[in-house]
Design a protein around this motif. Structure first.
Motif, PDB file in Angstrom:
ATOM      1  N   UNK A 109      41.063  41.667  33.446  1.00  0.00           N
ATOM      2  CA  UNK A 109      42.588  41.690  33.018  1.00  0.00           C
ATOM      3  C   UNK A 109      42.723  43.299  33.182  1.00  0.00           C
ATOM      4  N   UNK A 110      42.073  44.063  32.194  1.00  0.00           N
ATOM      5  CA  UNK A 110      42.300  45.495  32.399  1.00  0.00           C
ATOM      6  C   UNK A 110      42.183  46.155  33.414  1.00  0.00           C
ATOM      7  N   UNK A 114      44.840  48.228  35.506  1.00  0.00           N
ATOM      8  CA  UNK A 114      44.616  49.556  35.934  1.00  0.00           C
ATOM      9  C   UNK A 114      44.824  49.772  37.660  1.00  0.00           C
ATOM     10  N   UNK A 115      44.358  48.997  38.159  1.00  0.00           N
ATOM     11  CA  UNK A 115      44.320  48.722  39.769  1.00  0.00           C
ATOM     12  C   UNK A 115      45.809  48.910  40.261  1.00  0.00           C
ATOM     13  N   UNK A 116      46.642  48.096  39.681  1.00  0.00           N
ATOM     14  CA  UNK A 116      47.990  47.738  39.864  1.00  0.00           C
ATOM     15  C   UNK A 116      48.740  49.130  39.695  1.00  0.00           C
ATOM     16  N   UNK A 126      40.198  42.372  44.034  1.00  0.00           N
ATOM     17  CA  UNK A 126      38.749  42.133  43.460  1.00  0.00           C
ATOM     18  C   UNK A 126      38.888  41.800  42.276  1.00  0.00           C
ATOM     19  N   UNK A 127      39.735  42.389  41.335  1.00  0.00           N
ATOM     20  CA  UNK A 127      39.764  42.102  39.699  1.00  0.00           C
ATOM     21  C   UNK A 127      40.170  40.536  39.850  1.00  0.00           C
ATOM     22  N   UNK A 128      41.193  40.419  40.449  1.00  0.00           N
ATOM     23  CA  UNK A 128      41.838  38.875  40.220  1.00  0.00           C
ATOM     24  C   UNK A 128      40.718  37.939  40.741  1.00  0.00           C
ATOM     25  N   UNK A 129      40.195  38.116  41.856  1.00  0.00           N
ATOM     26  CA  UNK A 129      38.895  37.202  42.062  1.00  0.00           C
ATOM     27  C   UNK A 129      37.951  37.065  41.012  1.00  0.00           C
TER      28      UNK A 129
END
Length: 211
Positions: A109-110, A114-116, A126-129
């Motif tokens: 989630x963090x 951060x990426x957003x 990639x983080x959502x996946x």
């Protein structure tokens, strides 16, 4: 090297450097990645097998172009699996078997936030996946994990092609709270809403409608 090549090609598809329908030439991809052609050839074959690339009639491959039916079929399969994964993950937590996996799930989630904030779309996808894969892992159901393995890569492709509204990240956070609380029914209900919302976003982004 083959696994690295596959991940690099997938990243370029997700961040749209390789557009839907784009033809990929093995020699050119190898040069771009700074690799020999053998691991690239293996990577392209693997991505064809996973349904992310498709063979051209004469030779070569191209990035799969998602049709409306592809999206519908993907969500029809993903919805019940995602809901059940969240329910089982919450039960794992309630039974005290989560170990360090809950902290790892929170870390995704963090990473997405951060990426957003940095405007790094491929990293956010990639983080959502990774979040959904973490929920599946926390389900403690090896069959569910194996069943969703290929699905996860196709979802990553879809997430890369659609818009990613901020409220989708908020829904992930809510799913996490219910899982962390060990509330299986709330986790399942929240996940159902999330998947159906995700479907609407995908249809609107790719085809201009909410049906």
């Amino acid at each position: 090297m083959s696994a690295r090549a596959r991940e690099e090609v997938l990243r370029r598809i997700v961040d749209r450097r390789y557009a839907q329908g784009a033809r990929l030439v093995e020699r050119e991809v190898a040069e771009e990645l700074g690799m020999s052609r053998v691991p690239v050839r293996e990577a392209l074959r693997a991505l064809v097998a996973e349904g992310l690339l498709e063979l051209l009639p004469n030779s070569g491959v191209r990035v799969r172009r998602l049709e409306r039916a592809d999206v519908e079929h993907l969500y029809e399969v993903w919805e019940p699996l995602a809901v059940q994964a969240s329910r089982l993950a919450a039960r794992t937590v309630a039974a005290g078997r989560a170990d360090g996996r809950l902290a790892a799930l929170e870390a995704t989630l963090r990473e997405a936030e951060s990426a957003a904030a940095a405007g790094e779309g491929a990293r956010e996808v990639a983080a959502h996946t990774a979040f959904h894969e973490g929920v599946q892992e926390l389900s403690d159901n090896p069959l569910l994990v194996r069943t969703t393995e290929q699905l996860s890569r196709q979802l990553r492709l879809l997430f890369g092609f659609r818009a990613e509204p901020a409220h989708m990240r908020a829904q992930h956070a809510e799913m996490y709270r219910h899982i962390a609380a060990g509330d299986a029914e709330a986790a399942g209900a929240c996940t159902l809403l999330h998947v159906r919302d995700s479907r609407a976003v995908a249809l609107r982004s790719l085809f201009g409608d909410d049906s």
